[in-house]
Design a protein around this motif. Structure first.
Motif, PDB file in Angstrom:
ATOM      1  N   PRO A   1       0.814  -1.226   0.000  1.00 29.55           N
ATOM      2  CA  PRO A   1       0.000   0.000   0.000  1.00 29.55           C
ATOM      3  C   PRO A   1       0.848   1.277   0.000  1.00 29.55           C
ATOM      4  CG  PRO A   1      -0.251  -1.177   2.086  1.00 29.55           C
ATOM      5  CD  PRO A   1       0.547  -2.050   1.173  1.00 29.55           C
ATOM      6  N   VAL A   2       2.005   1.236   0.639  1.00 30.13           N
ATOM      7  CA  VAL A   2       2.879   2.415   0.640  1.00 30.13           C
ATOM      8  C   VAL A   2       3.383   2.672  -0.770  1.00 30.13           C
ATOM      9  CG1 VAL A   2       5.063   3.372   1.485  1.00 30.13           C
ATOM     10  CG2 VAL A   2       3.545   2.155   3.062  1.00 30.13           C
ATOM     11  N   ASN A   3       3.787   1.625  -1.465  1.00 28.45           N
ATOM     12  CA  ASN A   3       4.264   1.776  -2.839  1.00 28.45           C
ATOM     13  C   ASN A   3       3.165   2.294  -3.763  1.00 28.45           C
ATOM     14  OD1 ASN A   3       6.740   0.809  -2.003  1.00 28.45           O
ATOM     15  ND2 ASN A   3       6.423  -1.236  -2.815  1.00 28.45           N
ATOM     16  N   ALA A   4       1.894   1.970  -3.445  1.00 24.59           N
ATOM     17  CA  ALA A   4       0.776   2.449  -4.264  1.00 24.59           C
ATOM     18  C   ALA A   4       0.556   3.945  -4.084  1.00 24.59           C
ATOM     19  CB  ALA A   4      -0.493   1.681  -3.914  1.00 24.59           C
ATOM     20  N   VAL A   5       0.873   4.462  -2.888  1.00 26.59           N
ATOM     21  CA  VAL A   5       0.658   5.889  -2.598  1.00 26.59           C
ATOM     22  C   VAL A   5       1.836   6.729  -3.071  1.00 26.59           C
ATOM     23  CG1 VAL A   5       0.352   7.578  -0.737  1.00 26.59           C
ATOM     24  CG2 VAL A   5      -0.852   5.385  -0.643  1.00 26.59           C
ATOM     25  N   TRP A   6       3.043   6.261  -2.814  1.00 27.09           N
ATOM     26  CA  TRP A   6       4.243   7.006  -3.186  1.00 27.09           C
ATOM     27  C   TRP A   6       5.032   6.232  -4.232  1.00 27.09           C
ATOM     28  CZ3 TRP A   6       3.824   7.060   2.459  1.00 27.09           C
ATOM     29  CH2 TRP A   6       3.421   8.294   2.943  1.00 27.09           C
ATOM     30  N   ASP A   7       5.713   6.951  -5.055  1.00 21.72           N
ATOM     31  CA  ASP A   7       6.603   6.339  -6.034  1.00 21.72           C
ATOM     32  C   ASP A   7       7.919   6.034  -5.319  1.00 21.72           C
ATOM     33  OD1 ASP A   7       7.827   5.428  -8.332  1.00 21.72           O
ATOM     34  OD2 ASP A   7       8.414   7.443  -8.973  1.00 21.72           O
ATOM     35  N   THR A   8       7.987   4.856  -4.744  1.00 26.47           N
ATOM     36  CA  THR A   8       9.187   4.497  -3.975  1.00 26.47           C
ATOM     37  C   THR A   8      10.163   3.763  -4.880  1.00 26.47           C
ATOM     38  OG1 THR A   8       8.130   2.457  -3.248  1.00 26.47           O
ATOM     39  CG2 THR A   8       7.945   4.351  -1.777  1.00 26.47           C
TER      40      THR A   8
END
Length: 149
Positions: free
Chosen positions: A27-34
């Motif tokens: 979910p973090v990768n979905a929100v931010w372009d990591t």
């Protein structure tokens, strides 16, 4: 404080087996372009947790005997450098090569695991010293008798 600390350690031990933190990365990768050092998105909430946890435990640490406080700080630093620092380095190497079989990635991953385990060993050593020094008397004598010592 001790009960919360026990729950945190319980979570860490379950997470090591179940890899819960890696599921948090999706979910973090979905929100931010990591990518790069933040390729593994769980690192962002992981850093936030470490900062909040450390801030909340500063008063607790300063109520501990000096030797135990130092042991806790060293153990925590070693563990976090491995878990977050070297995991970030792994993310960088993976982002660069696109492979989990990249030699720098594998080396960083092994250092990460070693640092986590060394941090845990330092913590256990510190806790055993604390038990030896602070809980002398009937508690330890009863344990010794049960263990056949």
């Amino acid at each position: 404080h001790w009960a919360i600390l026990a729950l945190v350690f319980l979570y860490i031990s379950m997470d090591e087996t179940a890899r819960i933190h890696e599921m948090l990365g999706t979910p973090v990768n979905a929100v931010w372009d990591t990518n790069g050092f933040l390729h593994f998105g769980w690192i962002i909430p992981g850093i936030l947790f470490v900062v909040l946890f450390a801030a909340a435990y500063v008063p607790f640490l300063f109520h501990l005997p000096r030797r135990m406080r130092r042991g806790f700080l060293i153990a925590g630093t070693v563990f976090v450098v491995g878990a977050i620092g070297f995991e970030s380095l792994c993310g960088y190497f993976y982002s660069r090569s696109g492979s989990y079989l990249d030699v720098p990635f594998l080396l960083a991953a092994n250092v990460e695991e070693v640092l986590e385990m060394v941090g845990i060993v330092i913590l256990l050593h510190t806790l055993l010293l604390f038990i030896q020094q602070e809980l002398r008397g009937p508690i330890l004598e009863d344990v010794s008798l049960r263990l056949g010592s």
